[in-house]
Design a protein around this motif. Sequence first.
Motif, PDB file in Angstrom:
ATOM      1  N   HIS A   1     118.717 -57.226 -43.900  1.00 24.70           N
ATOM      2  CA  HIS A   1     120.186 -57.171 -43.926  1.00 24.70           C
ATOM      3  C   HIS A   1     120.669 -55.800 -44.387  1.00 24.70           C
ATOM      4  N   ARG A   2     119.977 -55.205 -45.328  1.00 31.38           N
ATOM      5  CA  ARG A   2     120.363 -53.869 -45.788  1.00 31.38           C
ATOM      6  C   ARG A   2     120.107 -52.819 -44.707  1.00 31.38           C
ATOM      7  N   TRP A   3     119.084 -53.009 -43.913  1.00 32.11           N
ATOM      8  CA  TRP A   3     118.824 -52.106 -42.786  1.00 32.11           C
ATOM      9  C   TRP A   3     120.031 -52.082 -41.847  1.00 32.11           C
ATOM     10  N   PHE A   4     120.565 -53.248 -41.541  1.00 30.91           N
ATOM     11  CA  PHE A   4     121.694 -53.324 -40.627  1.00 30.91           C
ATOM     12  C   PHE A   4     123.027 -52.981 -41.306  1.00 30.91           C
ATOM     13  N   SER A   5     123.066 -53.003 -42.628  1.00 33.49           N
ATOM     14  CA  SER A   5     124.294 -52.693 -43.359  1.00 33.49           C
ATOM     15  C   SER A   5     124.440 -51.214 -43.676  1.00 33.49           C
ATOM     16  N   THR A   6     123.392 -50.448 -43.444  1.00 36.06           N
ATOM     17  CA  THR A   6     123.411 -49.025 -43.762  1.00 36.06           C
ATOM     18  C   THR A   6     123.823 -48.216 -42.535  1.00 36.06           C
ATOM     19  N   PRO A   7     124.815 -47.335 -42.656  1.00 40.51           N
ATOM     20  CA  PRO A   7     125.252 -46.530 -41.513  1.00 40.51           C
ATOM     21  C   PRO A   7     124.202 -45.473 -41.158  1.00 40.51           C
ATOM     22  N   LEU A   8     123.571 -45.653 -40.020  1.00 36.69           N
ATOM     23  CA  LEU A   8     122.540 -44.732 -39.563  1.00 36.69           C
ATOM     24  C   LEU A   8     122.969 -44.124 -38.233  1.00 36.69           C
ATOM     25  N   GLU A   9     122.892 -42.804 -38.131  1.00 37.37           N
ATOM     26  CA  GLU A   9     123.309 -42.140 -36.899  1.00 37.37           C
ATOM     27  C   GLU A   9     122.370 -42.451 -35.746  1.00 37.37           C
ATOM     28  N   ASP A  10     121.082 -42.460 -36.010  1.00 40.41           N
ATOM     29  CA  ASP A  10     120.088 -42.701 -34.959  1.00 40.41           C
ATOM     30  C   ASP A  10     119.181 -43.846 -35.389  1.00 40.41           C
ATOM     31  N   ARG A  11     119.705 -45.056 -35.289  1.00 40.85           N
ATOM     32  CA  ARG A  11     118.920 -46.222 -35.683  1.00 40.85           C
ATOM     33  C   ARG A  11     117.857 -46.499 -34.621  1.00 40.85           C
ATOM     34  N   LEU A  12     116.607 -46.509 -35.034  1.00 38.05           N
ATOM     35  CA  LEU A  12     115.516 -46.737 -34.107  1.00 38.05           C
ATOM     36  C   LEU A  12     115.601 -48.145 -33.524  1.00 38.05           C
ATOM     37  N   PRO A  13     115.489 -48.295 -32.206  1.00 39.28           N
ATOM     38  CA  PRO A  13     115.495 -49.649 -31.630  1.00 39.28           C
ATOM     39  C   PRO A  13     114.292 -50.451 -32.114  1.00 39.28           C
ATOM     40  N   LEU A  14     114.575 -51.618 -32.655  1.00 44.39           N
ATOM     41  CA  LEU A  14     113.529 -52.520 -33.136  1.00 44.39           C
ATOM     42  C   LEU A  14     113.857 -53.920 -32.611  1.00 44.39           C
ATOM     43  N   PRO A  15     113.489 -54.217 -31.378  1.00 42.88           N
ATOM     44  CA  PRO A  15     113.926 -55.466 -30.745  1.00 42.88           C
ATOM     45  C   PRO A  15     113.480 -56.724 -31.468  1.00 42.88           C
ATOM     46  N   ALA A  16     112.268 -56.733 -32.012  1.00 42.73           N
ATOM     47  CA  ALA A  16     111.797 -57.926 -32.713  1.00 42.73           C
ATOM     48  C   ALA A  16     112.572 -58.130 -34.018  1.00 42.73           C
ATOM     49  N   VAL A  17     112.912 -57.040 -34.696  1.00 42.83           N
ATOM     50  CA  VAL A  17     113.720 -57.139 -35.913  1.00 42.83           C
ATOM     51  C   VAL A  17     115.124 -57.611 -35.559  1.00 42.83           C
ATOM     52  N   ASP A  18     115.682 -57.131 -34.456  1.00 44.28           N
ATOM     53  CA  ASP A  18     117.004 -57.584 -34.018  1.00 44.28           C
ATOM     54  C   ASP A  18     117.005 -59.099 -33.805  1.00 44.28           C
ATOM     55  N   GLU A  19     115.997 -59.584 -33.116  1.00 46.07           N
ATOM     56  CA  GLU A  19     115.913 -61.017 -32.837  1.00 46.07           C
ATOM     57  C   GLU A  19     115.712 -61.822 -34.118  1.00 46.07           C
ATOM     58  N   TYR A  20     114.911 -61.283 -34.995  1.00 42.62           N
ATOM     59  CA  TYR A  20     114.649 -61.934 -36.292  1.00 42.62           C
ATOM     60  C   TYR A  20     115.934 -62.051 -37.110  1.00 42.62           C
ATOM     61  N   TYR A  21     116.697 -60.973 -37.149  1.00 40.88           N
ATOM     62  CA  TYR A  21     117.956 -60.969 -37.903  1.00 40.88           C
ATOM     63  C   TYR A  21     118.932 -61.987 -37.323  1.00 40.88           C
ATOM     64  N   ALA A  22     118.985 -62.070 -36.011  1.00 42.44           N
ATOM     65  CA  ALA A  22     119.855 -63.051 -35.359  1.00 42.44           C
ATOM     66  C   ALA A  22     119.405 -64.470 -35.693  1.00 42.44           C
ATOM     67  N   GLN A  23     118.103 -64.679 -35.742  1.00 47.66           N
ATOM     68  CA  GLN A  23     117.570 -66.003 -36.056  1.00 47.66           C
ATOM     69  C   GLN A  23     117.874 -66.385 -37.505  1.00 47.66           C
ATOM     70  N   LEU A  24     117.696 -65.448 -38.422  1.00 44.59           N
ATOM     71  CA  LEU A  24     118.029 -65.718 -39.819  1.00 44.59           C
ATOM     72  C   LEU A  24     119.517 -66.019 -39.979  1.00 44.59           C
ATOM     73  N   SER A  25     120.321 -65.334 -39.200  1.00 48.40           N
ATOM     74  CA  SER A  25     121.776 -65.470 -39.326  1.00 48.40           C
ATOM     75  C   SER A  25     122.278 -66.835 -38.894  1.00 48.40           C
ATOM     76  N   MET A  26     121.436 -67.630 -38.276  1.00 49.79           N
ATOM     77  CA  MET A  26     121.797 -68.989 -37.896  1.00 49.79           C
ATOM     78  C   MET A  26     121.580 -69.965 -39.048  1.00 49.79           C
ATOM     79  N   ARG A  27     120.946 -69.529 -40.100  1.00 44.88           N
ATOM     80  CA  ARG A  27     120.672 -70.406 -41.237  1.00 44.88           C
ATOM     81  C   ARG A  27     121.869 -70.397 -42.188  1.00 44.88           C
ATOM     82  N   PRO A  28     122.454 -71.557 -42.496  1.00 42.21           N
ATOM     83  CA  PRO A  28     123.626 -71.609 -43.379  1.00 42.21           C
ATOM     84  C   PRO A  28     123.393 -70.955 -44.734  1.00 42.21           C
TER      85      PRO A  28
END
Length: 208
Positions: free
Chosen positions: A170-197
Motif C-alpha cells: 500500500h505504501r508503494w502505491f501511496s508514494t508519488p513516483l515519477e517512473d514507477r516500474l510496471p509490476l503486473p503481479a503486484v498490481d493484481e495482488y493489491y487489487a485482490q487485497l483491496s477486496m477484503r473488508p
Amino acid sequence: MLTLLGRSPSINVRKVLWLCAEMQLPIAHEEWGTPQLPLDQPLFLSLNPNAQVPVLRDGGFVLWESNSICRYLAGREKRADLLPTTPAARAQVEQWMDWQLGDLNNAWRYAFMGLVRHSPAHADPALVARSLVDWTRLMQILDTQLSKTGAFVTGEDFTLADVVIGLSVHRWFSTPLEDRLPLPAVDEYYAQLSMRPAFQLHGRNGMP
C-alpha cells in the motif's frame, strides 16, 4: 481483554488492527504516540523500553514487536490458516514476514519519509534516490514471487505474510513516483487485497 497501544497512522499498528479485523477478534485500541499520550511516559516505557509502538496487552501479558504480536494472536486464536502449524509451511510464512520487516521496510523507509511524510531528516535527494532503487529491486522480488504463486505471497491462501507485506505494498502505491516500474503481479495482488473488508478498514483506508 486485548488492548493495543499505538497511534493509528503507524504501519505496524495497522498490521495488528487489520489482523484482528480479519479474525473478527475484538480489541481495545489506545492512541499512544500522540501529544496526549507520548511514548516517553514512564507507564509506556514500563511496557516497552524501546518507546515504540505497537504494544499488546492480553491481561497481564505484554508483548511488543508487530510481527511477533501478529504471530501471537494467530496462535492464540488457533488460526493455522494464517500461521501454519507444519514446520515447512510455517517457515515460509515467517520467512516472508522477516523479509518485510528486515529488508523491504528498510528499503522504502527513507524515500517514503521524504516523499510522503516530508520529514526534514529524510530530505537528501541522493539518499531518496538510493532508497527508491533498493525499494524497486525488492518490489521486483515480490512481483516474481507473486507471479509464481498466482495469488498470495506464499501460495493460494491468505496468511500473516500478506498482512505485513500488504501494508508495505500500500505504501508503494501511496508514494508519488515519477517512473514507477510496471509490476503486473503486484498490481493484481493489491487489487485482490483491496477486496477484503478488513484491508479496506485498516490498510487501504486513506492512510499512506
